[in-house]
Motif scaffolding. Structure first.
Motif, PDB file in Angstrom:
ATOM      1  N   LYS A   1       6.078   6.221  -7.838  1.00 35.71           N
ATOM      2  CA  LYS A   1       5.507   6.995  -9.260  1.00 35.71           C
ATOM      3  C   LYS A   1       4.013   6.425  -9.262  1.00 35.71           C
ATOM      4  CE  LYS A   1       6.578   8.514 -13.213  1.00 35.71           C
ATOM      5  NZ  LYS A   1       5.655   9.439 -13.556  1.00 35.71           N
TER       6      LYS A   1
ATOM      7  N   HIS B   1       1.732   5.854  -6.907  1.00 41.57           N
ATOM      8  CA  HIS B   1       1.068   6.699  -5.799  1.00 41.57           C
ATOM      9  C   HIS B   1       1.043   8.246  -6.306  1.00 41.57           C
ATOM     10  CE1 HIS B   1       0.168   3.961  -2.708  1.00 41.57           C
ATOM     11  NE2 HIS B   1       1.385   3.548  -2.585  1.00 41.57           N
ATOM     12  N   LYS B   2       2.029   8.740  -7.031  1.00 41.09           N
ATOM     13  CA  LYS B   2       2.004   9.950  -7.429  1.00 41.09           C
ATOM     14  C   LYS B   2       0.991  10.065  -8.557  1.00 41.09           C
ATOM     15  CE  LYS B   2       4.715  13.537  -7.100  1.00 41.09           C
ATOM     16  NZ  LYS B   2       4.509  14.707  -6.563  1.00 41.09           N
ATOM     17  N   ASP B   3       1.127   9.114  -9.361  1.00 43.96           N
ATOM     18  CA  ASP B   3      -0.135   9.152 -10.629  1.00 43.96           C
ATOM     19  C   ASP B   3      -1.417   9.243 -10.087  1.00 43.96           C
ATOM     20  OD1 ASP B   3       2.171   9.226 -12.432  1.00 43.96           O
ATOM     21  OD2 ASP B   3       1.929   7.296 -12.891  1.00 43.96           O
ATOM     22  N   LEU B   4      -1.667   8.345  -9.023  1.00 40.65           N
ATOM     23  CA  LEU B   4      -3.123   8.213  -8.435  1.00 40.65           C
ATOM     24  C   LEU B   4      -3.174   9.505  -7.319  1.00 40.65           C
ATOM     25  CD1 LEU B   4      -3.184   4.628  -7.774  1.00 40.65           C
ATOM     26  CD2 LEU B   4      -4.391   5.746  -9.592  1.00 40.65           C
ATOM     27  N   ASN B   5      -2.380  10.417  -7.240  1.00 41.42           N
ATOM     28  CA  ASN B   5      -2.608  11.393  -6.310  1.00 41.42           C
ATOM     29  C   ASN B   5      -2.752  11.126  -4.877  1.00 41.42           C
ATOM     30  OD1 ASN B   5      -2.644  13.617  -8.469  1.00 41.42           O
ATOM     31  ND2 ASN B   5      -4.800  13.223  -8.730  1.00 41.42           N
ATOM     32  N   HIS B   6      -2.023  10.132  -4.526  1.00 44.09           N
ATOM     33  CA  HIS B   6      -1.630   9.813  -3.306  1.00 44.09           C
ATOM     34  C   HIS B   6      -0.298  10.209  -2.707  1.00 44.09           C
ATOM     35  CE1 HIS B   6      -3.772   5.728  -4.505  1.00 44.09           C
ATOM     36  NE2 HIS B   6      -4.739   6.862  -4.349  1.00 44.09           N
ATOM     37  N   GLU B   7      -0.470  11.609  -2.344  1.00 46.66           N
ATOM     38  CA  GLU B   7       0.893  12.302  -2.150  1.00 46.66           C
ATOM     39  C   GLU B   7       1.497  11.810  -0.809  1.00 46.66           C
ATOM     40  OE1 GLU B   7       2.439  14.254  -3.834  1.00 46.66           O
ATOM     41  OE2 GLU B   7       0.767  14.113  -5.349  1.00 46.66           O
TER      42      GLU B   7
END
Length: 163
Positions: A39, A41-47
């Motif tokens: 979550k 990483h998703k929030d930080l756009n670290h796909e």
């Protein structure tokens, strides 16, 4: 946890969770840790990093609620709505119980036991109210049997000592 929820410092939180995951692989909080990392990483756009944790969750815990949350992000809101509905229904039933409306309690608990059978925290409390209502409406023996069944079915419930 502190960095993520209270300080909203996601990079520092990722660092702490990653260290925890690396230091204690396979420990009991592995799944929520992986989900938190996914979550953040998703929030930080670290796909790429998010996909790593998504893969770990689906590989090791494919049937978990966390995997379901990833597949359907609205499932968490749906679950919360269902829990709120169940809690409100229980509150109304308990209010009827306090007012001595045992027919209503019996009907509500029977309905709720069908609607919310997956709610393991709610079921013992419903069973208790149902047992007492039966005792008031039918016979004390009926209540005694229902309370015995409650203790047998839910031995570790917080309501069990009252049965």
């Amino acid at each position: 946890f502190l960095y993520m929820d209270r300080l909203n410092d996601l990079p520092r939180s990722i660092e702490s969770y990653t260290m925890l995951d690396n230091r204690y692989p396979g420990y009991e909080k592995e799944l929520p840790t992986w989900y938190a990392l996914y979550k953040m990483h998703k929030d930080l756009n670290h796909e790429e990093e998010a996909m790593v944790y998504k893969g770990k969750i689906f590989d090791k815990y494919p049937n978990s609620s966390y995997a379901e949350f990833i597949n359907d992000p609205t499932s968490f809101e749906k679950l919360q709505a269902q829990e709120k509905e169940a809690s409100e229904f229980y509150a109304k039933t308990y209010e009827a119980f306090e007012q001595g409306q045992y027919y209503r309690v019996k009907m509500n608990t029977e309905r709720a036991m069908m609607l919310y059978e997956a709610d393991t925290a709610l079921m013992p409390r419903l069973a208790f109210l149902h047992a007492v209502a039966q005792g008031r409406l039918i016979a004390v023996d009926t209540m005694a049997f229902a309370l015995y069944d409650l203790v047998r079915t839910y031995p570790n419930s917080s309501i069990t000592p009252y049965a």
